[in-house]
Design a protein around this motif. Structure first.
Motif, mmCIF file in Angstrom:
data_model
loop_
_atom_site.group_PDB
_atom_site.id
_atom_site.type_symbol
_atom_site.label_atom_id
_atom_site.label_comp_id
_atom_site.label_asym_id
_atom_site.label_seq_id
_atom_site.Cartn_x
_atom_site.Cartn_y
_atom_site.Cartn_z
ATOM 1 N N LEU A 54 -2.061 9.955 -2.656
ATOM 2 C CA LEU A 54 -2.447 11.153 -3.394
ATOM 3 C C LEU A 54 -3.956 11.121 -3.591
ATOM 4 O O LEU A 54 -4.500 10.174 -4.168
ATOM 5 C CB LEU A 54 -1.747 11.182 -4.752
ATOM 6 C CG LEU A 54 -2.141 12.321 -5.692
ATOM 7 C CD1 LEU A 54 -1.772 13.662 -5.088
ATOM 8 C CD2 LEU A 54 -1.472 12.139 -7.058
ATOM 9 N N VAL A 55 -4.652 12.143 -3.112
ATOM 10 C CA VAL A 55 -6.097 12.264 -3.251
ATOM 11 C C VAL A 55 -6.397 13.290 -4.328
ATOM 12 O O VAL A 55 -5.918 14.425 -4.260
ATOM 13 C CB VAL A 55 -6.765 12.683 -1.925
ATOM 14 C CG1 VAL A 55 -8.277 12.836 -2.106
ATOM 15 C CG2 VAL A 55 -6.457 11.688 -0.818
ATOM 16 N N VAL A 95 3.488 14.695 -9.589
ATOM 17 C CA VAL A 95 3.381 14.216 -8.212
ATOM 18 C C VAL A 95 3.408 12.693 -8.246
ATOM 19 O O VAL A 95 2.591 12.072 -8.935
ATOM 20 C CB VAL A 95 2.085 14.703 -7.526
ATOM 21 C CG1 VAL A 95 2.048 14.248 -6.068
ATOM 22 C CG2 VAL A 95 1.962 16.215 -7.615
ATOM 23 N N ARG A 96 4.358 12.101 -7.513
ATOM 24 C CA ARG A 96 4.488 10.645 -7.463
ATOM 25 C C ARG A 96 3.993 10.127 -6.127
ATOM 26 O O ARG A 96 4.344 10.676 -5.079
ATOM 27 C CB ARG A 96 5.948 10.238 -7.689
ATOM 28 C CG ARG A 96 6.480 10.601 -9.070
ATOM 29 C CD ARG A 96 7.956 10.292 -9.224
ATOM 30 N NE ARG A 96 8.415 10.562 -10.577
ATOM 31 C CZ ARG A 96 8.805 11.759 -11.013
ATOM 32 N NH1 ARG A 96 8.768 12.799 -10.180
ATOM 33 N NH2 ARG A 96 9.202 11.926 -12.262
ATOM 34 N N ALA A 97 3.195 9.091 -6.185
ATOM 35 C CA ALA A 97 2.597 8.541 -4.963
ATOM 36 C C ALA A 97 2.602 7.023 -5.023
ATOM 37 O O ALA A 97 2.676 6.422 -6.105
ATOM 38 C CB ALA A 97 1.168 9.045 -4.795
ATOM 39 N N ARG A 98 2.494 6.418 -3.857
ATOM 40 C CA ARG A 98 2.379 4.961 -3.793
ATOM 41 C C ARG A 98 0.958 4.508 -4.133
ATOM 42 O O ARG A 98 0.753 3.480 -4.776
ATOM 43 C CB ARG A 98 2.759 4.465 -2.395
ATOM 44 C CG ARG A 98 4.203 4.788 -1.995
ATOM 45 C CD ARG A 98 4.492 4.322 -0.579
ATOM 46 N NE ARG A 98 5.790 4.785 -0.127
ATOM 47 C CZ ARG A 98 6.947 4.155 -0.340
ATOM 48 N NH1 ARG A 98 6.940 3.008 -1.005
ATOM 49 N NH2 ARG A 98 8.073 4.645 0.095
ATOM 50 N N ALA A 106 -4.296 -0.773 0.581
ATOM 51 C CA ALA A 106 -3.526 -0.798 -0.658
ATOM 52 C C ALA A 106 -2.085 -0.390 -0.406
ATOM 53 O O ALA A 106 -1.145 -0.957 -0.977
ATOM 54 C CB ALA A 106 -4.168 0.127 -1.691
ATOM 55 N N LEU A 107 -1.888 0.587 0.470
ATOM 56 C CA LEU A 107 -0.546 1.054 0.809
ATOM 57 C C LEU A 107 0.245 -0.061 1.492
ATOM 58 O O LEU A 107 1.449 -0.247 1.228
ATOM 59 C CB LEU A 107 -0.647 2.279 1.710
ATOM 60 C CG LEU A 107 0.636 3.064 2.013
ATOM 61 C CD1 LEU A 107 1.220 3.622 0.722
ATOM 62 C CD2 LEU A 107 0.336 4.182 2.997
ATOM 63 N N ARG A 132 1.787 2.407 -12.651
ATOM 64 C CA ARG A 132 2.540 1.180 -12.870
ATOM 65 C C ARG A 132 2.447 0.356 -11.593
ATOM 66 O O ARG A 132 3.002 0.750 -10.555
ATOM 67 C CB ARG A 132 3.993 1.483 -13.225
ATOM 68 C CG ARG A 132 4.108 2.358 -14.468
ATOM 69 C CD ARG A 132 5.524 2.561 -14.926
ATOM 70 N NE ARG A 132 5.574 3.475 -16.057
ATOM 71 C CZ ARG A 132 6.691 3.796 -16.707
ATOM 72 N NH1 ARG A 132 7.843 3.244 -16.330
ATOM 73 N NH2 ARG A 132 6.654 4.639 -17.711
ATOM 74 N N PRO A 133 1.713 -0.745 -11.652
ATOM 75 C CA PRO A 133 1.448 -1.513 -10.422
ATOM 76 C C PRO A 133 2.696 -1.874 -9.630
ATOM 77 O O PRO A 133 2.649 -1.952 -8.403
ATOM 78 C CB PRO A 133 0.732 -2.764 -10.952
ATOM 79 C CG PRO A 133 0.038 -2.288 -12.196
ATOM 80 C CD PRO A 133 0.997 -1.310 -12.814
ATOM 81 N N GLU A 134 3.816 -2.065 -10.319
ATOM 82 C CA GLU A 134 5.025 -2.453 -9.595
ATOM 83 C C GLU A 134 5.782 -1.253 -9.022
ATOM 84 O O GLU A 134 6.688 -1.414 -8.194
ATOM 85 C CB GLU A 134 5.956 -3.255 -10.519
ATOM 86 C CG GLU A 134 6.665 -2.455 -11.585
ATOM 87 C CD GLU A 134 5.814 -2.152 -12.808
ATOM 88 O OE1 GLU A 134 6.348 -1.611 -13.796
ATOM 89 O OE2 GLU A 134 4.600 -2.468 -12.777
ATOM 90 N N LEU A 135 5.396 -0.035 -9.442
ATOM 91 C CA LEU A 135 6.138 1.150 -9.026
ATOM 92 C C LEU A 135 5.294 2.161 -8.258
ATOM 93 O O LEU A 135 5.734 2.709 -7.255
ATOM 94 C CB LEU A 135 6.742 1.849 -10.260
ATOM 95 C CG LEU A 135 7.805 1.067 -11.039
ATOM 96 C CD1 LEU A 135 8.236 1.863 -12.258
ATOM 97 C CD2 LEU A 135 8.995 0.780 -10.140
ATOM 98 N N GLY A 136 4.115 2.463 -8.733
ATOM 99 C CA GLY A 136 3.299 3.488 -8.106
ATOM 100 C C GLY A 136 2.555 4.294 -9.141
ATOM 101 O O GLY A 136 2.330 3.842 -10.271
ATOM 102 N N VAL A 137 2.186 5.504 -8.772
ATOM 103 C CA VAL A 137 1.370 6.360 -9.620
ATOM 104 C C VAL A 137 2.052 7.715 -9.759
ATOM 105 O O VAL A 137 2.473 8.312 -8.762
ATOM 106 C CB VAL A 137 -0.043 6.555 -9.025
ATOM 107 C CG1 VAL A 137 -0.909 7.397 -9.951
ATOM 108 C CG2 VAL A 137 -0.702 5.213 -8.756
#
Length: 413
Positions: free
Chosen positions: A22-23, A206-209, A409-410, A191-196
């Motif tokens: 996500l940008v 909007v959920r992104a890695r 990062a991905l 959440r580092p273990e889940l995403g943004v």
């Protein structure tokens, strides 16, 4: 402990991501990043959120449209490397997609004896950066620009002009990304273990890695929304422009010798793609992040600027320079006097007010003006925290660098 690990794995499996990357920010750097990601990693799902109703509404679309050569920048710096490479790539990109552009060259003119050592230093710097430079005397200056006067000058052949808004639109189209306009980000849950997860002002989630922050004038605020402390703040400086009523006085691009103590190039003359001649900018403090005039005041943003210790240290360090800029802001006659140093024939009435721009200047706590591109990373985030001129010129290589970090990062999640 074992139970917790299984629980985390289960939650991860249930997350439904709307995109991989996500940008935030639909200026030329954000769109170039999206373009670079989809080019280098086909199949990567990219979404771009832009709060305005179209691309390039701020820094990208409010500048002089110059493709910078890279002559001003410290050899080895990101600015120097990306500007030299980016200028050539930008010309090629414009030619490939039929975007208005021209390689015009430009003059950097010394009008006082005290400027001659700085001009000669630019010659050396240009050569170190691999830029063709020709030194000129007074008569040779007039061969390029009959109305311009100076003691000496250098001609930089690789400088050009283009339609950066057109470039941004083409990057958006060619990227294949999901571009969402009118989407102002108001909350970020990382959440580092889940995403943004990002919430916009209209309530969309909007959920992104991985999140990439290319928010320009608001990049420090977005970084803090993610939970990352950027270690700087954006202090906005407005650049005010005029249009020359007698464009025939200027053939191409004419610049003064810059003051190395301040990161602005000074009032210059630029014949644009539209055929008009733009004069400016000066550099005065803006009273809002998007403060394009003295009447635009946003108390919260102004208060944040005044609360940052670096703002006061800038003021103490550069008050003489700033006083001159303020005088030129409120007095057209004073602005015309500055122009006459290069172009003696100009009259006060030749200056027609034009659209202003605002530069997103990153400032450290100690008052240091960040002079190079600044990119930082956090868990699942990449932040572009300083991308002033020549960011538009260098947007293609900058985009690739940001994309490389985002894909790394991905790959790590």
């Amino acid at each position: 402990m074992h139970y917790r690990k299984r629980e985390v794995v289960q939650v991860r499996a249930e997350v439904a991501y709307d995109c991989d990357v996500l940008v935030i920010g639909g200026g030329i750097v954000g769109l170039s990043t999206a373009y670079a990601i989809t080019r280098s990693a086909p199949g990567t799902r990219v979404t771009v959120l832009e709060k305005e109703q179209g691309p390039a509404r701020h820094q990208t679309g409010r500048n002089s449209g110059v493709i910078h050569s890279g002559i001003y920048y410290r050899p080895g710096s990101l600015k120097a490397r990306y500007a030299v490479k980016g200028a050539a790539e930008m010309v090629k990109f414009c030619a490939e997609y039929g975007i208005a552009h021209a390689v015009t060259g430009k003059l950097i003119v010394a009008t006082e004896q005290a400027e001659l050592p700085r001009l000669h230093a630019l010659v050396q710097r240009g050569r170190e950066n691999g830029i063709p430079v020709r030194e000129l005397g007074p008569a040779q200056i007039m061969e390029y620009e009959p109305e311009v006067r100076g003691l000496a000058a250098i001609h930089v052949g690789t400088t050009g002009i283009c339609d950066f808004v057109g470039v941004a639109r083409q990057l958006a189209e060619a990227s294949g990304a999901d571009i969402r306009y009118g989407a102002r980000v108001v909350h970020v849950d990382r959440r580092p273990e889940l995403g943004v997860a990002v919430r916009t002002a209209d309530g969309d989630i909007v959920r992104a890695r991985v999140l990439v922050n290319c928010a320009g004038l608001h990049c420090d605020e977005v970084a803090r929304l993610t939970g990352d402390e950027p270690g700087m703040r954006i202090v906005p400086f407005r650049g005010e422009y005029f249009t020359l009523a007698r464009p025939e006085l200027v053939k191409g691009l004419v610049y003064p010798v810059p003051d190395p103590a301040f990161p602005f190039l000074g009032v210059h003359l630029t014949r644009g793609i539209d055929g008009g001649v733009h004069i400016g900018p000066n550099a005065v403090p803006a009273l809002a992040r998007e403060g394009y005039g003295w009447g635009v005041v946003r108390p919260r943003e102004l208060g944040a600027t005044l609360a940052w210790p670096g703002s006061w240290r800038i003021a103490r360090r550069h008050w003489r320079y700033g006083a001159g800029e303020l005088r030129r802001s409120v007095s057209r006659a004073a602005f015309a006097d500055a122009v006459r140093r290069l172009l003696p024939a100009v009259e006060d009435g030749d200056l027609v007010p034009s659209a202003a721009g605002v530069r997103a200047q990153a400032v450290l706590r100690d008052g240091t003006l960040v002079d190079d591109f600044l990119i930082k990373e956090g868990p699942r985030t990449v932040h572009v925290l300083n991308a002033p001129s020549p960011a538009a010129t260098a947007s293609l290589p900058i985009g690739r660098e940001v994309a490389r970090r985002a894909l790394a990062a991905l790959g790590g999640v």
